[in-house]
Each structure stands twice: as structure tokens, then as C-alpha cells.
Motif scaffolding. Structure first.
Motif, PDB file in Angstrom:
ATOM      1  N   THR A 127       0.852  -1.190   0.000  1.00 23.06           N
ATOM      2  CA  THR A 127       0.000   0.000   0.000  1.00 23.06           C
ATOM      3  C   THR A 127       0.883   1.232   0.000  1.00 23.06           C
ATOM      4  OG1 THR A 127      -1.823   1.095   1.144  1.00 23.06           O
ATOM      5  CG2 THR A 127      -0.154   0.035   2.515  1.00 23.06           C
ATOM      6  N   GLN A 128       0.305   2.406   0.236  1.00 23.76           N
ATOM      7  CA  GLN A 128       1.033   3.658   0.204  1.00 23.76           C
ATOM      8  C   GLN A 128       1.120   4.280   1.599  1.00 23.76           C
ATOM      9  OE1 GLN A 128       2.573   5.058  -2.507  1.00 23.76           O
ATOM     10  NE2 GLN A 128       2.040   3.179  -3.620  1.00 23.76           N
ATOM     11  N   ALA A 129       2.206   5.021   1.834  1.00 22.79           N
ATOM     12  CA  ALA A 129       2.373   5.739   3.100  1.00 22.79           C
ATOM     13  C   ALA A 129       2.136   7.225   2.866  1.00 22.79           C
ATOM     14  CB  ALA A 129       3.776   5.516   3.663  1.00 22.79           C
ATOM     15  N   THR A 130       1.395   7.835   3.770  1.00 19.32           N
ATOM     16  CA  THR A 130       1.115   9.269   3.713  1.00 19.32           C
ATOM     17  C   THR A 130       1.691   9.922   4.958  1.00 19.32           C
ATOM     18  OG1 THR A 130      -0.943   8.847   2.520  1.00 19.32           O
ATOM     19  CG2 THR A 130      -0.664  11.040   3.511  1.00 19.32           C
ATOM     20  N   VAL A 131       2.573  10.907   4.763  1.00 22.25           N
ATOM     21  CA  VAL A 131       3.267  11.550   5.879  1.00 22.25           C
ATOM     22  C   VAL A 131       2.513  12.803   6.306  1.00 22.25           C
ATOM     23  CG1 VAL A 131       5.420  12.605   6.667  1.00 22.25           C
ATOM     24  CG2 VAL A 131       5.480  10.666   5.080  1.00 22.25           C
ATOM     25  N   HIS A 132       2.308  12.945   7.622  1.00 25.24           N
ATOM     26  CA  HIS A 132       1.670  14.119   8.208  1.00 25.24           C
ATOM     27  C   HIS A 132       2.660  14.712   9.221  1.00 25.24           C
ATOM     28  CE1 HIS A 132      -2.187  12.570   6.623  1.00 25.24           C
ATOM     29  NE2 HIS A 132      -1.747  11.383   7.048  1.00 25.24           N
ATOM     30  N   ASP A 133       3.262  15.843   8.863  1.00 18.01           N
ATOM     31  CA  ASP A 133       4.203  16.509   9.779  1.00 18.01           C
ATOM     32  C   ASP A 133       3.387  17.399  10.714  1.00 18.01           C
ATOM     33  OD1 ASP A 133       6.365  17.518  11.066  1.00 18.01           O
ATOM     34  OD2 ASP A 133       7.380  18.301   9.288  1.00 18.01           O
ATOM     35  N   LEU A 134       3.160  16.922  11.925  1.00 20.31           N
ATOM     36  CA  LEU A 134       2.271  17.606  12.858  1.00 20.31           C
ATOM     37  C   LEU A 134       2.930  18.791  13.551  1.00 20.31           C
ATOM     38  CD1 LEU A 134       0.637  14.475  14.533  1.00 20.31           C
ATOM     39  CD2 LEU A 134      -0.169  15.769  12.546  1.00 20.31           C
ATOM     40  N   VAL A 135       4.252  18.731  13.747  1.00 22.24           N
ATOM     41  CA  VAL A 135       4.979  19.829  14.406  1.00 22.24           C
ATOM     42  C   VAL A 135       6.198  20.167  13.552  1.00 22.24           C
ATOM     43  CG1 VAL A 135       5.927  20.689  16.575  1.00 22.24           C
ATOM     44  CG2 VAL A 135       4.260  18.823  16.613  1.00 22.24           C
ATOM     45  N   PRO A 136       5.988  20.919  12.472  1.00 22.88           N
ATOM     46  CA  PRO A 136       7.118  21.256  11.599  1.00 22.88           C
ATOM     47  C   PRO A 136       7.871  22.481  12.112  1.00 22.88           C
ATOM     48  CG  PRO A 136       5.104  22.164  10.708  1.00 22.88           C
ATOM     49  CD  PRO A 136       4.706  21.423  11.964  1.00 22.88           C
ATOM     50  N   PHE A 137       9.032  22.722  11.527  1.00 20.89           N
ATOM     51  CA  PHE A 137       9.709  23.993  11.740  1.00 20.89           C
ATOM     52  C   PHE A 137       8.910  25.091  11.044  1.00 20.89           C
ATOM     53  CE2 PHE A 137      13.596  21.245  12.235  1.00 20.89           C
ATOM     54  CZ  PHE A 137      13.872  21.616  13.540  1.00 20.89           C
ATOM     55  N   THR A 138       9.304  26.314  11.251  1.00 14.76           N
ATOM     56  CA  THR A 138       8.577  27.428  10.649  1.00 14.76           C
ATOM     57  C   THR A 138       8.815  27.477   9.143  1.00 14.76           C
ATOM     58  OG1 THR A 138      10.411  28.973  10.983  1.00 14.76           O
ATOM     59  CG2 THR A 138       8.825  28.745  12.783  1.00 14.76           C
ATOM     60  N   ASP A 139       7.919  28.157   8.435  1.00 13.89           N
ATOM     61  CA  ASP A 139       8.052  28.285   6.982  1.00 13.89           C
ATOM     62  C   ASP A 139       9.314  29.058   6.600  1.00 13.89           C
ATOM     63  OD1 ASP A 139       5.686  26.908   6.638  1.00 13.89           O
ATOM     64  OD2 ASP A 139       4.457  28.725   6.554  1.00 13.89           O
ATOM     65  N   ASP A 140       9.716  30.026   7.435  1.00  8.79           N
ATOM     66  CA  ASP A 140      10.899  30.823   7.135  1.00  8.79           C
ATOM     67  C   ASP A 140      12.195  30.087   7.435  1.00  8.79           C
ATOM     68  OD1 ASP A 140       9.548  33.169   6.259  1.00  8.79           O
ATOM     69  OD2 ASP A 140       9.080  33.638   8.344  1.00  8.79           O
ATOM     70  N   ASP A 141      12.117  29.039   8.234  1.00 11.33           N
ATOM     71  CA  ASP A 141      13.312  28.263   8.581  1.00 11.33           C
ATOM     72  C   ASP A 141      12.926  26.790   8.627  1.00 11.33           C
ATOM     73  OD1 ASP A 141      15.763  27.390   9.401  1.00 11.33           O
ATOM     74  OD2 ASP A 141      15.723  28.315  11.381  1.00 11.33           O
ATOM     75  N   PRO A 142      12.625  26.196   7.469  1.00 11.39           N
ATOM     76  CA  PRO A 142      12.088  24.825   7.449  1.00 11.39           C
ATOM     77  C   PRO A 142      13.060  23.755   7.913  1.00 11.39           C
ATOM     78  CG  PRO A 142      12.596  25.573   5.220  1.00 11.39           C
ATOM     79  CD  PRO A 142      12.761  26.761   6.114  1.00 11.39           C
ATOM     80  N   ARG A 143      14.356  24.066   7.971  1.00 11.13           N
ATOM     81  CA  ARG A 143      15.340  23.070   8.418  1.00 11.13           C
ATOM     82  C   ARG A 143      15.788  23.291   9.856  1.00 11.13           C
ATOM     83  NH1 ARG A 143      19.334  22.126   3.162  1.00 11.13           N
ATOM     84  NH2 ARG A 143      17.673  21.507   1.700  1.00 11.13           N
TER      85      ARG A 143
END
Length: 345
Positions: A127-143
Motif C-alpha cells: 500500500t502507500q504511506a502518507t506523511v503528516h508533519d504535525l509539528v514542523p519547523f517554521t516556513d521561514d526556517d524549514p530546516r
């Protein structure tokens, strides 16, 4: 012709100094290299859920030295645990595929590993895996570059006050001024660092006041500890404390990867030192609304108490010494300006 004889024991002292410096360099290499060479998932807490016996079967297959697997009743429960910082991520087996829940801000390395684990489970189930990033970094500093870069200013924000204030306000008479200055600096610098991260680089979000308090506590823990060591044991104490924070605290902080990415034991030691506890508290306050920040805040508070306690012991010892000198000078009956200054220094 005058011959300057070498003082007895000079060769032995030089040998000891050279050996000590060599040992220090070797320890530095080990502290920085070994955790990196042995990095990887170590008992990373993850949640799993699924219909029937699917979750238990997944736990039995995955649980081990790399993953600490916990079974949840629903995918909603897994989501809540991830958002609350209780687990690093999770997998939910559904009729449509595999939902992978991650928290990149909680540890980018663990997020990558959990994503790969979810892809592997999906392949096994065709089947397929779907990733949900629930607590990401900010849009201005995604890394999360700003979060990682914050560690060194926090460390030096503890070292510089002890070093500079010790030169500006030396001796026993300046001890309380040094302590007050270090605490004041921690408040001002901590608030400034939080402001730069949140409003300057937009590397973090969340409650600014809570984040600033955490950084202030971290800087206060470092500065008071180094001040206390310096006041009680002199420059040898300061050098030991500074080396401990830089050579062990910095590489073992886990701020860039998360503490679960360090080898067993190393990560625990790192979290018990001010740099590691400061980084974990910053992460908790900036991205998890303070969830999981209780333990690192307690660790930092203990270090503040230790530092202030050492300073108070040094202050008490200095007062006794000052009192003894005053009695000696007064008993001599010839108190001049230089003697009076010596008696109160």
C-alpha cells in the motif's frame, strides 16, 4: 657570570602539563567524534495503531534497541501524543494505507527514520504511506537552522559573564556584584536571543514570554555555575566548568538531532548538563507549548542552585578571611591605607 638555575621539579611539572593538555585534546576528539560515529535511533518513542491485531504485530516486529513502540487505540490518540511531545512520531495502519505522523521540530533525524519506517511498512502491506508533519519547523526556517545555531550563543552567554565580570569586579568584594551582573545579563541576553529567533529570523514560534524564560534560565544555569566554580576554586574551577560545558555539553546536547539520536548513556549525560537541558527546554517551549519542558527546567534550576551555593560558600569563606585579616591588622597598631585595603579586599 650569572647562571639561572631551573627550579626543582620544573621538568616534572612541565611533563604533567603536557600530558594533561594531550588528554584534554583526546577527550575533545572523543566527545565530538564518538556520538556522531555511533549516532542513530536509540529507543526512539513512537506510537502505532491499527485494526485488530495489526498494531500488536507491528509492535512485535519493530520494537527493539532502535524503537520504543507504544500501542494506541486510535490514530487521534497517536496525533495527540506526537503534538504533546510524548512520542517522536507514529504509524497508523488503515484501510487506505499507512499514515505516518512526525514532528520535525522535535528531531529531524528521527523524523527521517520514522518516515523510512512507514515506507517499509507500507511496502510490506503493498500500500502507500502518507506523511503528516504535525509539528514542523517554521516556513521561514524549514530546516531549523536558527534553532541549532542558538546553542552556541546560549553557551557563550554563560561563559562570557563569568570571565568578563571576574576581571571587572575581582576578589571577594566583587563576588556579589559578579553574581548580580550574571543574573541581570541572563535576563537581558535571554530575552534578546528569543526575540531574534522569533521576530528576527522567524526560526521559532509559540509564546515569546515562555520561550524567553526558558533561555534566561539556561543562561543563568551556565553563568552561575561557572561563577560559583570560579569563586570557590579559582581559575581552575572556571576552566573545568568551561571545558565541561563545551567539550561534553555542546556535542551531547542533541539540539540538532534530538537526544534520542545519541548513543545510550551519551544522550542521558547530555540532558543532565545545562546545554542539553537548555536546548530541550527551548524546543519544548518554542514548538510544543511547553510540553515536556518540566524535566529540563528542573535540571537547569538545580544547576542554578549549585552555582549560587558555591558562590555563597566562597562568600562565607571570604568573609571569614577578611575578618581574620582585620583582627591581625588592628592588633598590630599600625594601620595604614594599604593595610586597610588588604584587610577589606
Amino acid at each position: 657570570m650569572t647562571h639561572h638555575a631551573t627550579p626543582p621539579g620544573t621538568g616534572r611539572k612541565l611533563t604533567l602539563v603536557v600530558l594533561a593538555l594531550a588528554a584534554l585534546i583526546a577527550a575533545m576528539l572523543c566527545a565530538f567524534a564518538l556520538p556522531s560515529l555511533n549516532s542513530g535511533p536509540h529507543h526512539v518513542p513512537i506510537g502505532v495503531t491499527g485494526p485488530g491485531q495489526a498494531a500488536e504485530a507491528l509492535r512485535d516486529n519493530v520494537d527493539g534497541p532502535e524503537w520504543d513502540v507504544r500501542v494506541y487505540e486510535t490514530s487521534g490518540a497517536v496525533e495527540t501524543a506526537v503534538r504533546g511531545g510524548d512520542i517522536a512520531g507514529g504509524l497508523a495502519i488503515t484501510a487506505q494505507g499507512v499514515d505516518v505522523y512526525t514532528a520535525t521540530a522535535g528531531g529531524p533525524s528521527a523524523t527521517s527514520a520514522i518516515t523510512a519506517l512507514g515506507d517499509g511498512v507500507a511496502d510490506q502491506n503493498k500500500t502507500q504511506a502518507t506523511v503528516h508533519d504535525l509539528v514542523p519547523f517554521t516556513d521561514d526556517d524549514p530546516r531549523g537552522a536558527g534553532l541549532t545555531a542558538a546553542l552556541m550563543p546560549m553557551i557563550f552567554g554563560g561563559i562570557f559573564p563569568a570571565l568578563i565580570l571576574g576581571n571587572v569586579f575581582p576578589g571577594h568584594r566583587g563576588l556579589r556584584l559578579r553574581l548580580a551582573g550574571a543574573l541581570t545579563f541572563s535576563v537581558v541576553a535571554g530575552a534578546a536571543v528569543a526575540a531574534v529567533l522569533q521576530f528576527g529570523t522567524h526560526s521559532i514560534d509559540g509564546n515569546y514570554g515562555l520561550t524567553a524564560l526558558g533561555i534566561i534560565l539556561g543562561m543563568a544555569a551556565l553563568s552561575t555555575t561557572l561563577l560559583g566554580l570560579q569563586a570557590r576554586f579559582g581559575m581552575a574551577g572556571f576552566a573545568f566548568g568551561g571545558a565541561l560545558m563545551m567539550l561534553l555539553g555542546n556535542p551531547l546536547s542533541g539540539l540538532a538531532t534530538g537526544p534520542h539520536w545519541l548513543p545510550d548513556g551519551w544522550g542521558t549525560v547530555g540532558q543532565l548538563l545545562p546545554p542539553g537541558a537548555s536546548g530541550s527546554l527551548l524546543r519544548a517551549n518554542a514548538f510544543f507549548d511547553g510540553a515536556g519542558g518540566g524535566l529540563p527546567a528542573l535540571v537547569l534550576t538545580v544547576w542554578v542552585v549549585i552555582g549560587v551555593g558555591l558562590a555563597l560558600l566562597a562568600d562565607r569563606r571570604g568573609r571569614r578571611t577578611t575578618g581574620s585579616r582585620s583582627k591581625v591588622v588592628a592588633g598590630s597598631g599600625t594601620v595604614d591605607a594599604s593595610q586597610a585595603e588588604l584587610a577589606t579586599s
